[in-house]
Scaffold this motif. Structure first.
Motif, PDB file in Angstrom:
ATOM      1  N   ILE A   1       0.806  -1.123  -0.063  1.00 59.31           N
ATOM      2  CA  ILE A   1       0.132  -0.010  -0.052  1.00 59.31           C
ATOM      3  C   ILE A   1       0.781   1.280   0.128  1.00 59.31           C
ATOM      4  O   ILE A   1       0.704   2.169  -0.828  1.00 59.31           O
ATOM      5  N   GLN A   2       1.705   1.334   0.947  1.00 55.85           N
ATOM      6  CA  GLN A   2       2.748   2.530   1.060  1.00 55.85           C
ATOM      7  C   GLN A   2       3.354   2.421  -0.316  1.00 55.85           C
ATOM      8  O   GLN A   2       3.862   3.689  -0.871  1.00 55.85           O
ATOM      9  N   VAL A   3       3.940   1.436  -0.765  1.00 57.30           N
ATOM     10  CA  VAL A   3       4.749   1.604  -2.211  1.00 57.30           C
ATOM     11  C   VAL A   3       3.974   2.262  -3.226  1.00 57.30           C
ATOM     12  O   VAL A   3       4.509   3.033  -3.804  1.00 57.30           O
ATOM     13  N   ASN A   4       2.668   1.656  -3.429  1.00 53.52           N
ATOM     14  CA  ASN A   4       1.791   2.402  -4.363  1.00 53.52           C
ATOM     15  C   ASN A   4       1.650   3.880  -4.159  1.00 53.52           C
ATOM     16  O   ASN A   4       1.325   4.634  -5.025  1.00 53.52           O
ATOM     17  N   ILE A   5       1.491   4.062  -2.946  1.00 54.52           N
ATOM     18  CA  ILE A   5       1.421   5.650  -2.715  1.00 54.52           C
ATOM     19  C   ILE A   5       2.504   6.467  -2.746  1.00 54.52           C
ATOM     20  O   ILE A   5       2.437   7.518  -3.443  1.00 54.52           O
ATOM     21  N   ASN A   6       3.603   5.997  -2.635  1.00 55.97           N
ATOM     22  CA  ASN A   6       4.862   6.541  -2.787  1.00 55.97           C
ATOM     23  C   ASN A   6       5.103   6.623  -4.519  1.00 55.97           C
ATOM     24  O   ASN A   6       5.865   7.838  -4.765  1.00 55.97           O
ATOM     25  N   THR A   7       4.709   5.691  -5.172  1.00 53.46           N
ATOM     26  CA  THR A   7       4.888   5.668  -6.588  1.00 53.46           C
ATOM     27  C   THR A   7       3.922   6.686  -7.135  1.00 53.46           C
ATOM     28  O   THR A   7       4.224   6.763  -8.585  1.00 53.46           O
ATOM     29  N   GLY A   8       2.811   6.927  -6.584  1.00 54.60           N
ATOM     30  CA  GLY A   8       2.047   7.940  -7.189  1.00 54.60           C
ATOM     31  C   GLY A   8       0.767   7.321  -7.855  1.00 54.60           C
ATOM     32  O   GLY A   8      -0.016   8.244  -8.651  1.00 54.60           O
ATOM     33  N   GLY A   9       0.473   5.983  -7.690  1.00 54.43           N
ATOM     34  CA  GLY A   9      -0.689   5.542  -8.412  1.00 54.43           C
ATOM     35  C   GLY A   9      -1.968   5.542  -7.514  1.00 54.43           C
ATOM     36  O   GLY A   9      -2.672   5.502  -7.907  1.00 54.43           O
ATOM     37  N   LEU A  10      -1.589   5.629  -6.061  1.00 54.61           N
ATOM     38  CA  LEU A  10      -2.646   5.462  -5.215  1.00 54.61           C
ATOM     39  C   LEU A  10      -2.474   6.863  -4.285  1.00 54.61           C
ATOM     40  O   LEU A  10      -1.641   7.076  -3.775  1.00 54.61           O
ATOM     41  N   ARG A  11      -3.706   7.422  -3.925  1.00 52.69           N
ATOM     42  CA  ARG A  11      -3.748   8.462  -3.113  1.00 52.69           C
ATOM     43  C   ARG A  11      -3.950   8.067  -1.652  1.00 52.69           C
ATOM     44  O   ARG A  11      -3.423   8.316  -0.463  1.00 52.69           O
ATOM     45  N   THR A  12      -5.108   7.338  -1.654  1.00 50.79           N
ATOM     46  CA  THR A  12      -5.719   6.726  -0.392  1.00 50.79           C
ATOM     47  C   THR A  12      -6.323   5.414  -0.317  1.00 50.79           C
ATOM     48  O   THR A  12      -6.923   5.089  -1.316  1.00 50.79           O
TER      49      THR A  12
END
Length: 411
Positions: A158-169
């Protein structure tokens, strides 16, 4: 628009523009304030997988920066939030996971749990040594589901996807048993709003599998889960506004995969005058918990959008209200009709309990749709979800086309 598809449009001149600080690092073809809402419904959640598979196939660039889920929908939500790569890859993995899922990998009968509690309470009453209420830990043990999730999902993604910009929340909702409040656990970039009201609140922090187990803990059936110093049960129980978490998190457009069908009318027409069985009543209760509030919330959103559309263009929206586009897709077919005759696929101990509740009756099939985590049923739901997108595609395509971002990157 049909009964299986509901569209709530917003006045576009009030939609607003995403500021530079709000935009995601990863370029998005569609609005970065697009949310996916996955409600609960037990085994019915397999329908959501079929819908997502069809969307990923037809819209290969589609991403949902805001993900919210509750109960069985929380399982699908955290899988999508944690899986690396584009939506199509995540959905393919989710399909594979559902193919492996069976009732025995979700729950097992807790032998003598409720009966033992009742006997202990009765004996204590006879000898006058009652020290307090007997705890009810559910007569179904969900340890198999926990083990399945541990083997299938790495929440660090989850945090990886947030860091890479594909996921906001990503956000999951559970119900605090002591206070009765609906609590949404929010995992995001750190700038998400926390909120608190009389009956609901949002808490920021990393999501864990314990949040999924709490969100899916149907009272009495499944054991409650301790979190943040309190016990929690299924998020659908106390959730007054199923669309609320996504809207609190900034969504300007929401796609909901609902699972409510109109089987009750047909059942009433065909039913005899027999007194309703426990299974029939349980089916009605589960429908009320998981499905009905979502319909009421969509009605409320439509009224707010109508109010905002009626205001003069220069008039600020009252109370911080903002317009939100909504597309809610529901099954075109009666899910209970797909479950009839499939009770024999349940594990023997579960089948005995269901039959003892009157689960053999035709009208009890609604109850079965929540318990049948067997491929003979869930594979039909995946296929139905896929087909429903194709059948409603012109309206669905219009919804997402409206959300395509301009070339300047604004929303």
């Amino acid at each position: 628009m049909t009964e299986s598809l509901r569209v709530v449009s917003s006045p576009q001149y009030r939609t607003g523009v995403t500021s530079a600080g709000e935009r995601l690092a990863k370029p998005q073809r569609y609005s970065s304030k697009l949310a996916l809402v996955l409600p609960g419904g037990g085994a019915r959640a397999a329908y959501q997988v079929g819908v997502l598979a069809a969307l990923a196939e037809r819209l290969p660039d589609l991403e949902f920066p805001i993900l919210t889920g509750v109960s069985a929908g929380a399982i699908n939500t955290i899988y999508l939030a944690a899986h690396p790569g584009p939506l199509a890859h995540a959905v393919a993995g989710l399909q594979s996971a559902w193919r492996q899922l069976t009732t025995e990998r979700v729950f097992r009968v807790r032998h003598g749990s409720l009966l033992g509690s009742a006997v202990r309470w009765f004996l204590a009453s006879l000898i006058g040594r009652r020290t307090g209420p007997t705890p009810a830990r559910g007569f179904l043990d969900t340890q198999p589901l926990r083990e399945f999730l541990e083997a299938t999902i790495d929440v660090r993604g989850i945090q990886v996807n947030i860091n890479t910009g594909g996921l906001r929340t990503a956000a999951l909702t559970a119900t605090a048993i002591n206070s009765g409040r609906s609590v949404t656990f929010v995992h995001g970039r750190g700038d998400e709003p926390a909120w608190e009201g009389a009956r609901h609140m949002g808490l920021r922090g990393p999501l864990r599998l314990e949040h999924v187990m709490a969100s899916a803990a149907i009272p009495i059936l499944f054991p409650a889960v301790p979190l943040t110093g309190e016990f929690y049960c299924d998020g659908s129980v106390g959730q007054v506004s199923p669309l609320g978490p996504a809207i609190h998190l900034g969504a300007r457009a929401v796609f909901v995969i609902g699972m409510k069908t109109h089987s009750r009318k047909a059942s009433l027409e065909a039913a005899t005058r027999q007194y309703p069985s426990v299974a029939e009543v349980a089916g009605l209760l589960l429908d009320t918990i998981f499905q009905d509030q979502l319909e009421a919330d969509a009605d409320q959103l439509a009224r707010i959008n109508s109010l905002l559309a009626a205001l003069p263009a220069a008039t600020p929206a009252p109370l911080g209200l903002r317009p939100v586009d909504l597309l809610m897709l529901r099954p075109r077919r009666d899910l209970a009709s797909l479950a009839r005759g499939l009770a024999t696929a349940l594990p023997r101990e579960v089948r005995r309990i269901v039959e003892g509740m009157g689960g053999r009756r035709e009208a009890a099939a609604e109850f079965l749709t929540y318990l049948l985590f067997e491929s003979s049923f869930t594979s039909q739901l995946v296929e139905l979800g896929y087909e429903d997108v194709g059948a409603q595609w012109p309206e669905i395509e219009r919804f997402f086309t409206k959300l395509e971002r301009p070339r300047d990157g604004t929303d």
